[in-house]
Design a protein around this motif. Structure first.
Motif, PDB file in Angstrom:
ATOM      1  N   ASP A 168      68.502  20.939  11.330  1.00 48.10           N
ATOM      2  CA  ASP A 168      68.551  22.383  11.585  1.00 48.10           C
ATOM      3  C   ASP A 168      69.978  22.734  11.987  1.00 48.10           C
TER       4      ASP A 168
ATOM      5  N   SER B 103      71.748  25.244  11.695  1.00 48.45           N
ATOM      6  CA  SER B 103      72.055  26.596  12.168  1.00 48.45           C
ATOM      7  C   SER B 103      71.575  26.857  13.588  1.00 48.45           C
ATOM      8  N   VAL B 104      70.952  25.865  14.232  1.00 50.08           N
ATOM      9  CA  VAL B 104      70.314  26.129  15.518  1.00 50.08           C
ATOM     10  C   VAL B 104      71.311  26.600  16.574  1.00 50.08           C
TER      11      VAL B 104
ATOM     12  N   HIS C  66      55.144  24.635  16.028  1.00 53.17           N
ATOM     13  CA  HIS C  66      56.205  23.866  16.668  1.00 53.17           C
ATOM     14  C   HIS C  66      55.899  23.414  18.099  1.00 53.17           C
TER      15      HIS C  66
END
Length: 437
Positions: free
Chosen positions: A160, A162-163, A175
């Motif tokens: 991920d 872009s977290v 999640h």
């Protein structure tokens, strides 16, 4: 800061930390409050029994709620009450009716989101499991697996990228389901079977459950000078603990007719505040009103005595509030910046999200002055929605004057919150002075 008339004692905060660690669920909190009150001389009474008007301390429990009161010598049927109110529940992850699930070689436990937790604070924490189980023979039992049993694993940054740019986005269903082992097949009854083994029960003995996860990390002092405390469930067990200490102190100091109390001091700790208080153990239910009425009637009173008693009653609704955040000061009202170790806060909202008015402020100011405790005022930034408490509910449901107060904390609704190490003791002193009248 002025020195309180009861000198600051770190022992109170030490005891709060013990209470937090021993109370992973509302049911455990109630059991611990009851044990402390019994040590102070209070006696439990059953709602199904007839009550008498004898003096002394009494309490009733119902699930995650407890109401306790102390009838002093000379109390009459129309003697008003002084109530300190709080709530026992905190946002968390609670086990679903069919808990056994999993995929891709992982065993998981199905959970539902309770209240409004900061979801990210639950990631990568070692979680225990606690709550209440109902048994086939009609009994109930508190359970607590106080070890690293579950974990909600966060996705690695490599998967991920872009977290740290776009922020963490969590889906409550996909999640937040914790893992608790390995295995290719999901077997119905695994979690309950595990609990039955842990507590020496037979298969199928557990027929009902209210189970929830919690972070097992113990509360701790924090900072260079250890002037802060980090720990779980401060919202709102910090207030429950302070209210309990205040009621026990008042009953000890005023246990004779040499210096009688002008009021009947009451502790009301409710469940389900975090999801609206609408239950038989919530502030919007009938429990408090029923207990107060029965107390009046047990002392020989009637409807007129109840009306007189309620008209003279005042409640301090104690719940945690927001300390000014050093990294987000613009989110707070520019002229109201409550600070840690600055004393309890008086909560005000003109749209009645808090129940405080000017006359209520005067009552709290008098209690703080008597205790030698400083206090602060809290209002929300006009551009931010304001939370609420049991205060407005208590005022509207029972027609009694209510004042919203509390302790200032950071990280509210996180799995681990932060307060000043002095503030729990200062709050308890103010509550004690209020109950004394």
């Amino acid at each position: 800061m002025r020195t309180p008339s009861r000198p600051f004692d770190r022992g109170h905060t030490d005891d709060l930390m013990t209470f937090l660690a021993a109370s992973p669920t509302p049911y455990h909190a109630v059991a611990n409050v009851a044990a402390r009150l019994e040590k102070a001389g209070f006696k439990q009474v059953a709602e199904t029994d007839a009550w008498d008007g004898t003096t002394g301390g009494k309490f009733v429990t119902r699930g995650g709620a407890i109401i306790a009161w102390f009838v002093p010598e000379g109390a009459r049927a129309h003697t008003p009450f002084r109530i300190v109110g709080a709530h026992t529940d905190s946002p968390n992850l609670r086990v679903k009716p069919q808990p056994d699930m999993g995929s891709n070689g992982w065993r998981q436990v199905a959970v539902e989101i309770y209240g409004g937790p900061l979801l990210n604070s639950w990631l990568d924490r070692d979680l225990g499991l606690a709550g209440r189980i109902s048994l086939r023979d009609g009994g109930e039992r508190l359970v607590n697996i106080d070890r690293a049993l579950l974990r909600v694993p966060q996705l690695a940054v490599h998967l991920d990228r872009s977290v740290n740019v776009d922020g963490l986005k969590l889906d409550k269903q996909r999640h937040m389901q914790p893992i608790w082992g390995l295995g290719s097949d999901v077997h119905e009854g695994d979690l309950l079977g595990f609990l039955e083994d842990e507590y020496g029960l037979g298969r199928g003995d557990i027929t009902g459950w209210d189970l929830m996860t919690y972070a097992i990390e113990a509360p701790a002092y924090l900072g260079r000078d250890q002037e802060l405390v980090a720990g779980p469930r401060m919202d709102n067990l910090l207030s429950v603990h302070a209210c309990t200490a205040a009621l026990a102190e008042v009953s000890k100091e005023k246990g004779s007719d040499d210096d009688p109390l002008p009021y009947i001091p009451v502790l009301a700790a409710f469940d389900h505040e975090e999801n609206g208080s609408q239950s038989d153990t919530g502030a919007d239910g009938p429990l408090l009103g029923s207990v107060l009425e029965r107390s009046v009637f047990a002392r020989g009173g009637g409807y007129e005595d109840k009306a007189r008693a309620f008209a003279g009653t005042v409640c301090l609704s104690s719940d945690t509030g927001h300390a000014v955040h050093p990294n987000y000061a613009e989110r707070h009202d520019p002229t109201h910046h409550p600070r840690a170790n600055g004393g309890p806060i008086l909560k005000v909202n003109v749209n009645n999200r808090y129940a405080t008015d000017g006359s209520g402020r005067a009552v709290f100011a008098a209690a703080c002055e008597k205790a030698g405790v400083p206090f602060q005022s809290f209002v929300s930034n006009n551009a931010m929605p304001c939370g609420t408490t049991i205060g407005p509910i208590t005022a509207a449901r029972h027609g009694i004057k209510t004042v919203d107060i509390g302790a200032a904390i950071l990280s509210m609704h996180s799995v681990r919150e932060l307060c000043g190490a002095d503030d729990p003791f200062l709050l308890a002193n103010a509550l004690t002075a209020f109950l004394e009248g």
